[in-house]
Design a protein around this motif. Structure first.
Motif, PDB file in Angstrom:
ATOM      1  N   ARG A 266       0.363  -1.008  -0.084  1.00 23.16           N
ATOM      2  CA  ARG A 266      -0.253   0.093  -0.154  1.00 23.16           C
ATOM      3  C   ARG A 266       0.688   1.323  -0.326  1.00 23.16           C
ATOM      4  O   ARG A 266       0.556   2.231  -0.586  1.00 23.16           O
ATOM      5  CB  ARG A 266      -0.779  -0.338   1.116  1.00 23.16           C
ATOM      6  CG  ARG A 266      -1.674  -0.943   0.825  1.00 23.16           C
ATOM      7  CD  ARG A 266      -2.640  -0.412   1.795  1.00 23.16           C
ATOM      8  NE  ARG A 266      -4.098  -1.618   1.981  1.00 23.16           N
ATOM      9  CZ  ARG A 266      -4.207  -3.014   2.642  1.00 23.16           C
ATOM     10  NH1 ARG A 266      -3.978  -2.336   3.734  1.00 23.16           N
ATOM     11  NH2 ARG A 266      -5.250  -3.554   2.353  1.00 23.16           N
ATOM     12  N   VAL A 267       1.912   0.923   1.044  1.00 21.54           N
ATOM     13  CA  VAL A 267       2.691   2.287   1.338  1.00 21.54           C
ATOM     14  C   VAL A 267       3.535   2.658  -0.674  1.00 21.54           C
ATOM     15  O   VAL A 267       3.371   3.797  -0.872  1.00 21.54           O
ATOM     16  CB  VAL A 267       3.893   1.777   1.659  1.00 21.54           C
ATOM     17  CG1 VAL A 267       5.359   3.356   1.866  1.00 21.54           C
ATOM     18  CG2 VAL A 267       3.345   1.918   2.901  1.00 21.54           C
ATOM     19  N   LYS A 268       3.735   1.390  -1.587  1.00 16.88           N
ATOM     20  CA  LYS A 268       4.241   1.886  -2.869  1.00 16.88           C
ATOM     21  C   LYS A 268       2.627   2.814  -3.628  1.00 16.88           C
ATOM     22  O   LYS A 268       2.942   3.009  -4.717  1.00 16.88           O
ATOM     23  CB  LYS A 268       4.425   0.401  -3.642  1.00 16.88           C
ATOM     24  CG  LYS A 268       5.601   0.425  -2.996  1.00 16.88           C
ATOM     25  CD  LYS A 268       5.179  -1.724  -3.698  1.00 16.88           C
ATOM     26  CE  LYS A 268       6.706  -2.217  -3.516  1.00 16.88           C
ATOM     27  NZ  LYS A 268       6.255  -3.572  -3.991  1.00 16.88           N
ATOM     28  N   GLY A 269       1.931   2.718  -3.637  1.00 18.55           N
ATOM     29  CA  GLY A 269       1.175   3.371  -4.081  1.00 18.55           C
ATOM     30  C   GLY A 269      -0.239   2.622  -4.782  1.00 18.55           C
ATOM     31  O   GLY A 269      -0.395   2.822  -6.186  1.00 18.55           O
ATOM     32  N   LEU A 270       0.119   1.104  -4.398  1.00 19.75           N
ATOM     33  CA  LEU A 270      -1.072   0.265  -5.415  1.00 19.75           C
ATOM     34  C   LEU A 270      -2.389   0.046  -4.924  1.00 19.75           C
ATOM     35  O   LEU A 270      -2.461   0.592  -4.203  1.00 19.75           O
ATOM     36  CB  LEU A 270      -0.321  -1.333  -5.286  1.00 19.75           C
ATOM     37  CG  LEU A 270       1.608  -1.953  -5.508  1.00 19.75           C
ATOM     38  CD1 LEU A 270       1.785  -3.180  -4.840  1.00 19.75           C
ATOM     39  CD2 LEU A 270       1.882  -1.637  -6.804  1.00 19.75           C
ATOM     40  N   SER A 271      -2.792  -0.239  -6.765  1.00 21.05           N
ATOM     41  CA  SER A 271      -4.262   0.250  -6.340  1.00 21.05           C
ATOM     42  C   SER A 271      -4.879  -1.442  -5.019  1.00 21.05           C
ATOM     43  O   SER A 271      -3.947  -2.050  -4.870  1.00 21.05           O
ATOM     44  CB  SER A 271      -4.933  -0.334  -7.331  1.00 21.05           C
ATOM     45  OG  SER A 271      -4.522  -1.578  -8.063  1.00 21.05           O
ATOM     46  N   GLU A 272      -5.748  -1.349  -4.837  1.00 23.63           N
ATOM     47  CA  GLU A 272      -6.049  -2.056  -3.421  1.00 23.63           C
ATOM     48  C   GLU A 272      -6.570  -3.665  -4.186  1.00 23.63           C
ATOM     49  O   GLU A 272      -6.177  -4.605  -3.752  1.00 23.63           O
ATOM     50  CB  GLU A 272      -7.540  -1.945  -3.454  1.00 23.63           C
ATOM     51  CG  GLU A 272      -7.853  -2.451  -2.096  1.00 23.63           C
ATOM     52  CD  GLU A 272      -7.347  -1.622  -1.053  1.00 23.63           C
ATOM     53  OE1 GLU A 272      -6.026  -1.565  -1.056  1.00 23.63           O
ATOM     54  OE2 GLU A 272      -7.189  -3.122   0.486  1.00 23.63           O
ATOM     55  N   ARG A 273      -6.708  -3.432  -5.377  1.00 18.10           N
ATOM     56  CA  ARG A 273      -7.015  -4.604  -6.468  1.00 18.10           C
ATOM     57  C   ARG A 273      -5.836  -4.810  -6.594  1.00 18.10           C
ATOM     58  O   ARG A 273      -5.341  -7.021  -6.051  1.00 18.10           O
ATOM     59  CB  ARG A 273      -7.973  -4.336  -7.661  1.00 18.10           C
ATOM     60  CG  ARG A 273      -7.491  -5.895  -8.629  1.00 18.10           C
ATOM     61  CD  ARG A 273      -8.209  -5.240  -9.918  1.00 18.10           C
ATOM     62  NE  ARG A 273      -9.082  -4.826  -9.919  1.00 18.10           N
ATOM     63  CZ  ARG A 273     -10.269  -4.765 -11.072  1.00 18.10           C
ATOM     64  NH1 ARG A 273      -9.595  -5.113 -12.628  1.00 18.10           N
ATOM     65  NH2 ARG A 273     -12.044  -4.282 -11.140  1.00 18.10           N
ATOM     66  N   ARG A 274      -4.836  -4.820  -7.177  1.00 22.11           N
ATOM     67  CA  ARG A 274      -3.228  -4.924  -7.173  1.00 22.11           C
ATOM     68  C   ARG A 274      -2.733  -5.740  -5.532  1.00 22.11           C
ATOM     69  O   ARG A 274      -1.960  -6.879  -5.415  1.00 22.11           O
ATOM     70  CB  ARG A 274      -2.555  -4.038  -8.126  1.00 22.11           C
ATOM     71  CG  ARG A 274      -0.944  -4.863  -7.648  1.00 22.11           C
ATOM     72  CD  ARG A 274      -0.576  -5.336  -8.902  1.00 22.11           C
ATOM     73  NE  ARG A 274       0.949  -4.891  -9.769  1.00 22.11           N
ATOM     74  CZ  ARG A 274       0.996  -6.515  -9.451  1.00 22.11           C
ATOM     75  NH1 ARG A 274      -0.093  -7.087  -9.447  1.00 22.11           N
ATOM     76  NH2 ARG A 274       2.093  -6.682  -9.792  1.00 22.11           N
TER      77      ARG A 274
ATOM     78  N   GLY B  89       3.861   6.298  -2.443  1.00 22.24           N
ATOM     79  CA  GLY B  89       5.040   5.515  -3.094  1.00 22.24           C
ATOM     80  C   GLY B  89       5.587   6.671  -4.084  1.00 22.24           C
ATOM     81  O   GLY B  89       6.664   6.524  -3.917  1.00 22.24           O
ATOM     82  N   ALA B  90       5.307   7.731  -4.608  1.00 21.78           N
ATOM     83  CA  ALA B  90       6.087   8.603  -5.554  1.00 21.78           C
ATOM     84  C   ALA B  90       6.169   9.787  -4.863  1.00 21.78           C
ATOM     85  O   ALA B  90       7.490  10.370  -5.251  1.00 21.78           O
ATOM     86  CB  ALA B  90       4.752   9.134  -6.580  1.00 21.78           C
ATOM     87  N   ARG B  91       5.881   9.993  -4.087  1.00 22.92           N
ATOM     88  CA  ARG B  91       6.753  11.492  -3.234  1.00 22.92           C
ATOM     89  C   ARG B  91       6.961  11.359  -1.621  1.00 22.92           C
ATOM     90  O   ARG B  91       7.410  11.957  -0.758  1.00 22.92           O
ATOM     91  CB  ARG B  91       5.188  12.932  -3.645  1.00 22.92           C
ATOM     92  CG  ARG B  91       4.931  13.085  -4.918  1.00 22.92           C
ATOM     93  CD  ARG B  91       3.983  14.183  -5.159  1.00 22.92           C
ATOM     94  NE  ARG B  91       4.718  15.591  -4.235  1.00 22.92           N
ATOM     95  CZ  ARG B  91       4.103  16.638  -3.921  1.00 22.92           C
ATOM     96  NH1 ARG B  91       2.438  16.538  -4.952  1.00 22.92           N
ATOM     97  NH2 ARG B  91       4.488  17.758  -3.878  1.00 22.92           N
ATOM     98  N   TYR B 117       8.527   1.581  -8.595  1.00 24.08           N
ATOM     99  CA  TYR B 117       9.055   1.892  -9.805  1.00 24.08           C
ATOM    100  C   TYR B 117       8.629   2.079 -11.067  1.00 24.08           C
ATOM    101  O   TYR B 117       8.136   3.502 -11.566  1.00 24.08           O
ATOM    102  CB  TYR B 117      10.683   1.629 -10.096  1.00 24.08           C
ATOM    103  CG  TYR B 117      11.030   2.635 -11.456  1.00 24.08           C
ATOM    104  CD1 TYR B 117      11.372   3.941 -11.415  1.00 24.08           C
ATOM    105  CD2 TYR B 117      11.670   2.167 -12.804  1.00 24.08           C
ATOM    106  CE1 TYR B 117      12.106   4.841 -11.537  1.00 24.08           C
ATOM    107  CE2 TYR B 117      12.065   3.035 -13.660  1.00 24.08           C
ATOM    108  CZ  TYR B 117      12.341   4.228 -13.407  1.00 24.08           C
ATOM    109  OH  TYR B 117      13.230   5.106 -14.288  1.00 24.08           O
ATOM    110  N   ARG B 118       7.704   0.926 -11.687  1.00 28.87           N
ATOM    111  CA  ARG B 118       7.029   1.395 -12.943  1.00 28.87           C
ATOM    112  C   ARG B 118       6.369   1.711 -12.806  1.00 28.87           C
ATOM    113  O   ARG B 118       5.168   2.623 -13.546  1.00 28.87           O
ATOM    114  CB  ARG B 118       6.845  -0.658 -13.457  1.00 28.87           C
ATOM    115  CG  ARG B 118       8.423  -0.878 -13.962  1.00 28.87           C
ATOM    116  CD  ARG B 118       7.874  -1.850 -14.548  1.00 28.87           C
ATOM    117  NE  ARG B 118       6.608  -2.586 -15.732  1.00 28.87           N
ATOM    118  CZ  ARG B 118       6.687  -3.021 -16.937  1.00 28.87           C
ATOM    119  NH1 ARG B 118       7.203  -4.794 -16.657  1.00 28.87           N
ATOM    120  NH2 ARG B 118       5.761  -2.893 -17.726  1.00 28.87           N
ATOM    121  N   LEU B 119       4.923   1.578 -11.892  1.00 28.68           N
ATOM    122  CA  LEU B 119       3.580   1.989 -11.147  1.00 28.68           C
ATOM    123  C   LEU B 119       3.523   3.799 -11.428  1.00 28.68           C
ATOM    124  O   LEU B 119       2.898   4.329 -12.589  1.00 28.68           O
ATOM    125  CB  LEU B 119       3.138   1.924  -9.775  1.00 28.68           C
ATOM    126  CG  LEU B 119       2.059   2.515  -9.654  1.00 28.68           C
ATOM    127  CD1 LEU B 119       1.000   1.912 -10.233  1.00 28.68           C
ATOM    128  CD2 LEU B 119       1.887   2.291  -7.985  1.00 28.68           C
TER     129      LEU B 119
END
Lengths: 361, 287
Positions: A266-274, B89-91, B117-119
């Motif tokens: 989640r910290v990576k910013g992935l979507s909830e689905r992912r 992640g980005a900021r 990174y890709r995201l």
């Protein structure tokens, strides 16, 4: 100076990267040997158990063969021909040799060799169990995952009720009601049995599974007919395995969703689905496979009630009838087959572990 | 300090419980520039929850309120999840305590680094692979190709934490929250990991929020320190002035540590006082 092999210091270290890959392969090969050994031992144990049951049952196998009115001489001849005068270990070796040849003796109730009977009834059960499990997996797993992801939400509540009903409803009642509604009133599905009367025996037997045989023969009419017969009992079995699979999936997922690596995702910013399908779900595959294999194995035993309600000529009915008739050859033959299926399913899920979980040794 | 990266006023995080509302964070305010800010406190003092609130990771039924929570001048308070996801992640990124649990056990290190990174960069697989290998090199992993294909259980704790840092810094965030990043590590690799993290954060001119319970570590490593107690900041001071702390809680914490420079027969036990719970505003000095 020309450099020759073996000259000038150390040889290059394997192109720089020793690679985990090769080590892993070797480790896996070793594991496969261990798995094969445990497989053989388990099967031996299974045979030993069925052998002992066959010997301690208070049913005289000789009498079953020669009949009530045989003379003592006839009885003794049969007794010797069956090797019952030999020591037990020799009898066991003989039994093993017979089983390996696929010779389980003759069934007294049907008059056919047991192996021929099993070839007829087992595919019927397998077909039904496989379709039921497919339904259970393809509905139950997503349902469990979504219920866990939206814990306390309406999908979770529905899944809870669905599973509760699945656990607590008697299957024969649901089966009869299903037949009444979908066959009797609505006429959407075929009735009891595997095929309608006009298709009976029309499709050449290859695998014994009519859905597959009719596909092989490109007989679409027969396929549709067989499908309309199997769909109701398969849905019923599917519902029961769905109830179990969705509950287990939900609890596995809840455990994973509270894990730290899910927060990382989640910290990576992935979507909830992912986060759910790409990260958490991949971590429940191993326990989930065990659950699915066990549930499938349970169905392969033949669910007697379903088979009786739907007049399905499967192994559950066969063994039950044989047991009531004291037909030990048929009972033990069926037991060996079902037991072997369980062992093989365990083997398959074992192999899948190794493929899916990099930590498995 | 001009134009802070992150500006927080009166941040509160609360959870409804059976016995009423539990307030994990009770009015925390601070600004973060391109500096290393230490946040120190005992467990349950709300320091981790502050970090999670900044990332928008407080799950319902937890509630986050604040007078202000700005990232680079824009409010990020209770942004819709989709907008927050683009920031995460980005900021702003986060390194967690134990790499044994914070890395996904069934994905290779390379897959996990490339994923973030890709995201955020929108680059293809090739570029992502190069970037991941670069990042592994940047955290001083000697054999990046091998580690790239390894699974988390095949690397040591110190290496795992360096991988974590590589992964979180790959999309070039402005702020890194390090939540007890060395608590699960062996003392011998602790300093190495900190040094690597420090170097990368300083080189990139990032803001670092370093959450720890280890006063000495924070004093060595950070520019400024916030001391938290019971969900509040009780004292804020420059790291070099830590020994001049005025708040009795900070003094108590310092006194309960063993000293190298003179003999202490008996370590003091921290005596908590109820009055610390409701003392605002925080004591400030030096900062």
């Amino acid at each position: 100076m020309v450099k020759t092999p073996g000259q000038g210091g150390l040889p290059p270290v394997n192109g720089g990267a020793p690679g985990f890959g090769r080590i892993r392969l070797r480790r896996r090969a070793k594991n496969v040997g261990g798995v094969a050994l445990s497989l053989v031992l388990t099967l031996l144990g299974l045979l030993l158990v069925t052998f002992i049951i066959g010997r301690v049952m208070p049913i005289d196998p000789v009498l079953k063969v020669v009949g009530e009115r045989a003379t003592q001489a006839q009885y003794d001849a049969a007794y010797q021909a069956m090797g019952l005068d030999k020591p037990l270990w020799q009898q066991f070796l003989r039994y093993m040799a017979e089983v390996l040849r696929g010779d389980f003796g003759r069934s007294i109730s049907t008059g056919h060799p047991v192996i021929d009977d099993l070839k007829r009834v087992f595919p019927a059960t397998f077909e039904l169990a496989a379709l039921g499990t497919l339904i259970g997996v393809f509905v139950g797993v997503p349902l469990g995952v979504i219920a866990a992801a939206r814990r306390g939400g309406w999908i979770d509540q529905i899944a809870r009720v669905v599973a509760l009903v699945g656990y607590s409803m008697p299957i024969f009642w649901l089966g009869l009601m299903g037949l009444l509604l979908f066959y009797g009133i609505l006429g959407w599905v075929g009735g009891p049995g595997r095929q309608g009367i006009i298709y009976d025996g029309m499709v050449p037997t290859v695998t014994g599974m009519i859905l597959i045989d009719s596909l092989l023969a490109s007989d679409w009419g027969a396929f549709r007919d067989a499908f309309s017969h199997i769909i109701l009992p398969a849905s019923l079995l599917g519902y029961f395995s769905l109830a179990y699979i969705s509950r287990m999936t939900r609890s596995f997922m809840l455990e994973q969703l509270s894990a730290e690596y899910v927060t990382t995702a989640r910290v990576k910013g992935l979507s909830e689905r992912r986060v759910i399908w790409g990260h958490a779900f991949r971590n429940i595959l191993v326990p989930l496979i065990t659950v699915i294999a066990l549930s499938f194995g349970g169905l392969l035993e033949g669910s007697v009630l379903t088979e009786i309600v739907f007049s399905w000529p499967g192994i559950g009915q066969y063994i039950t009838k044989a047991l009531l008739a004291g037909d030990m050859n048929a009972v033990l033959g069926g037991t060996v087959l079902v037991g072997t299926c369980f062992v093989l399913l365990n083997l398959i899920s074992d192999i899948l572990y190794r493929v899916l979980d990099p930590r498995a040794k | 300090m001009s134009d802070p990266l992150l500006s927080i006023r009166d941040l509160r995080v609360s959870f409804p419980t059976r016995s009423g509302l539990f307030q994990a964070v009770r009015g925390v305010s601070f600004d973060l520039g391109r500096e290393r800010l230490g946040v120190v406190g005992e467990s349950g003092s709300g320091k981790s929850m502050t970090g999670r609130a900044i990332l928008g990771l407080v799950r319902p039924p937890g509630k986050v309120t604040a007078e202000r929570m700005d990232l680079g001048g824009q409010s990020i308070l209770n942004l819709p999840e989709s907008k927050m996801r683009a920031l995460r992640g980005a900021r702003i990124s986060m390194v967690m305590q134990d790499p044994k649990f914070s890395l996904n056990p069934v994905m290779t290190v390379g897959q996990q680094i490339m994923e973030s990174y890709r995201l955020h960069s929108g680059q293809g697989g090739r570029a992502a692979r190069d970037k991941a290998l670069d990042m592994l090199r940047a955290v001083q992993i000697r054999d990046p190709e091998r580690v790239f294909d390894a699974y988390p259980h095949e690397v040591s704790g110190g290496m795992g934490q360096r991988i974590m840092i590589a992964m979180m810094l790959a999309p070039d965030p402005e702020i890194l929250i390090a939540d007890e990043p060395t608590s699960a590590l062996d003392v011998s690799v602790r300093n190495e990991v900190l040094r690597i993290m420090d170097k990368l954060v300083t080189e990139r001119g990032m803001g670092l929020i370093f959450i720890s319970h280890d006063l000495n570590l924070v004093a060595q490593f950070c520019d400024r320190v916030l001391i938290m107690y019971a969900g509040q900041v009780v004292e804020e001071l420059a790291a070099k002035d830590l020994h001049n702390a005025r708040h009795p809680y900070t003094q108590g914490l310092l006194n309960s540590l063993p000293r190298l420079d003179h003999q202490v027969d008996r370590l003091a036990v921290l005596q908590r006082q109820d009055s610390w719970r409701d003392q605002t505003p925080p004591l400030r000095s030096g900062a």
